[in-house]
Design an enzyme around this catalytic site. Sequence first.
Site, PDB file in Angstrom:
ATOM      1  N   ARG A 252       0.839  -1.199   0.000  1.00 52.07           N
ATOM      2  CA  ARG A 252       0.000   0.000   0.000  1.00 52.07           C
ATOM      3  C   ARG A 252       0.876   1.251   0.000  1.00 52.07           C
ATOM      4  O   ARG A 252       1.817   1.360   0.790  1.00 52.07           O
ATOM      5  CB  ARG A 252      -0.930   0.009   1.219  1.00 52.07           C
ATOM      6  CG  ARG A 252      -1.902  -1.166   1.214  1.00 52.07           C
ATOM      7  CD  ARG A 252      -2.872  -1.143   2.371  1.00 52.07           C
ATOM      8  NE  ARG A 252      -3.711  -2.326   2.341  1.00 52.07           N
ATOM      9  CZ  ARG A 252      -4.641  -2.616   3.266  1.00 52.07           C
ATOM     10  NH1 ARG A 252      -4.852  -1.782   4.261  1.00 52.07           N
ATOM     11  NH2 ARG A 252      -5.364  -3.725   3.155  1.00 52.07           N
ATOM     12  N   ARG A 267       1.651   1.447  10.349  1.00 51.47           N
ATOM     13  CA  ARG A 267       1.194   1.764   8.988  1.00 51.47           C
ATOM     14  C   ARG A 267       2.390   1.637   8.038  1.00 51.47           C
ATOM     15  O   ARG A 267       3.304   2.455   8.056  1.00 51.47           O
ATOM     16  CB  ARG A 267       0.616   3.177   8.942  1.00 51.47           C
ATOM     17  CG  ARG A 267      -0.227   3.464   7.714  1.00 51.47           C
ATOM     18  CD  ARG A 267      -0.858   4.836   7.777  1.00 51.47           C
ATOM     19  NE  ARG A 267      -1.728   5.003   8.915  1.00 51.47           N
ATOM     20  CZ  ARG A 267      -3.009   4.593   8.963  1.00 51.47           C
ATOM     21  NH1 ARG A 267      -3.530   3.983   7.931  1.00 51.47           N
ATOM     22  NH2 ARG A 267      -3.737   4.789  10.043  1.00 51.47           N
ATOM     23  N   GLU A 341      -6.936  -0.422  14.936  1.00 50.52           N
ATOM     24  CA  GLU A 341      -7.629  -1.323  14.002  1.00 50.52           C
ATOM     25  C   GLU A 341      -6.706  -2.440  13.525  1.00 50.52           C
ATOM     26  O   GLU A 341      -5.588  -2.192  13.081  1.00 50.52           O
ATOM     27  CB  GLU A 341      -8.148  -0.510  12.811  1.00 50.52           C
ATOM     28  CG  GLU A 341      -8.949  -1.332  11.804  1.00 50.52           C
ATOM     29  CD  GLU A 341      -8.176  -1.626  10.549  1.00 50.52           C
ATOM     30  OE1 GLU A 341      -8.137  -2.814  10.168  1.00 50.52           O
ATOM     31  OE2 GLU A 341      -7.613  -0.704   9.951  1.00 50.52           O
ATOM     32  N   SER A 344     -10.829  -5.752   9.380  1.00 52.05           N
ATOM     33  CA  SER A 344     -11.990  -5.075   8.807  1.00 52.05           C
ATOM     34  C   SER A 344     -12.894  -6.114   8.160  1.00 52.05           C
ATOM     35  O   SER A 344     -12.468  -6.835   7.253  1.00 52.05           O
ATOM     36  CB  SER A 344     -11.559  -4.045   7.754  1.00 52.05           C
ATOM     37  OG  SER A 344     -10.927  -2.950   8.365  1.00 52.05           O
ATOM     38  N   ARG A 382       1.455  -5.567  12.049  1.00 53.90           N
ATOM     39  CA  ARG A 382       0.680  -4.698  12.937  1.00 53.90           C
ATOM     40  C   ARG A 382       0.225  -5.429  14.195  1.00 53.90           C
ATOM     41  O   ARG A 382       0.284  -4.873  15.293  1.00 53.90           O
ATOM     42  CB  ARG A 382      -0.535  -4.114  12.213  1.00 53.90           C
ATOM     43  CG  ARG A 382      -1.310  -3.140  13.101  1.00 53.90           C
ATOM     44  CD  ARG A 382      -2.511  -2.530  12.418  1.00 53.90           C
ATOM     45  NE  ARG A 382      -2.131  -1.585  11.372  1.00 53.90           N
ATOM     46  CZ  ARG A 382      -2.990  -0.771  10.769  1.00 53.90           C
ATOM     47  NH1 ARG A 382      -4.280  -0.809  11.105  1.00 53.90           N
ATOM     48  NH2 ARG A 382      -2.583   0.068   9.839  1.00 53.90           N
TER      49      ARG A 382
END
Length: 415
Positions: A252, A267, A341, A344, A382
């Site tokens: 990403r 991130r 987070e 998802s 993460r």
Amino acid sequence: MLDIKYIRENLELCKVAAKNKNRIVEWEKLLELDDKRRHLIGEVETIRSQRNKTHGSGTDEKARDAGKKLKDELKKLEEELRNIEEKFNLLMLTVPNVPDKSAPVGKDAGSNKEVKKWGQPPKFDFPTRDHISLGKSLDLIDLERGAKVGGSRAYFLKNEAAQMEFAILFYTFQKLIKKGYVPLIAPSLVREFTLVGSGQFPWGREEVYHLEKDDEYLAGTAEVPVTAYYSGEILREDELPKKYVAFSPCFRREAGSYGKDTKGIYRLHQFNKIEQVIISKNDLNTSITLHEELLANAEEILKDLELPYRVMLMCTGEMGEPQVKKYDIETWMPSRGGYGETMSDSFMGDFQARRLKIRYKSKDGQVHYCHTLNNTAIASPRILIAVLENYQQKDGTIGVPKVLQQFLGKTVIKR
């Protein structure tokens, strides 16, 4: 993608949905292009019919002249139709999905609703250290050399952290296989249609790495290739739902996150992930049940790791364009003084299936678009933030979660 017939019959609902998802759609232009498109389709069909009659009416000069005239007129109209359909299809791609009535209406994270919480955040009787400090002192994470080699947001996992990433991914993979999910190792290099099909394009184009020489893209999740697995195919109702657990390296650009979470491994541009993907029949009640199943799977994994978490029902402005309903699962991270987070869980209705042309034939012979769903099972590194920080000890060591001890061959990480 929504059906244009549905849009016309529910125009105000679609307009409100786009507004609540913070998206602008050129509604008047869309409907105008659809009117032109339908009119041209009618004209093309009429001329084709006339041309077919002319072909069968003789070979004299008059018939040939009439046939040539119709051929030229048809060519002109077909070209005009192609241009109109191209513009129409591009606008259709800007229309977001309509959220479920249960989704809170709101523009940002402040409107998300906490629906569940599990576990108690640890209370340390010593100064809490973040994963950066822990990783450095125990030689688990090297961010400096990561940046030297790979630029910003790059990293090296070392020693037990490297082992733990493999352990946590494999443990999750095996757990879902035992639940009946078909294991896949999915490609990270994908063609553009997969990203359009998943709904990441056009909205998230800036977030995706494009390899221009090969005209291929690096996917940010296995959702992209796995959802496209059956693109252009017609399945049978009796073989649904199809459930997959897929591993892939993910990439990403994080173009929209400049300045956010720049330190540590929260991130990143590159990470590894296990994704759950389901292709199901077009039935709302069935899909809502499967959506809850995907959530339960993710919760089980966090419970196995004994990590405190909460479940958030995402509001319209935070849920994403393709989603009908979405949960975020957030795990306690002591250094953040809150939850971050980590998963998802999304239900898309037939939005992705329409774009990808994934259909099934029901028992009565009718052909329907499928429903699609997906949820992160685990993403690393993460999740390692939560493990390292929640399992830190007063003496500077880190405990190893019980379910991972067999893979690391130890109960404590120390130097």
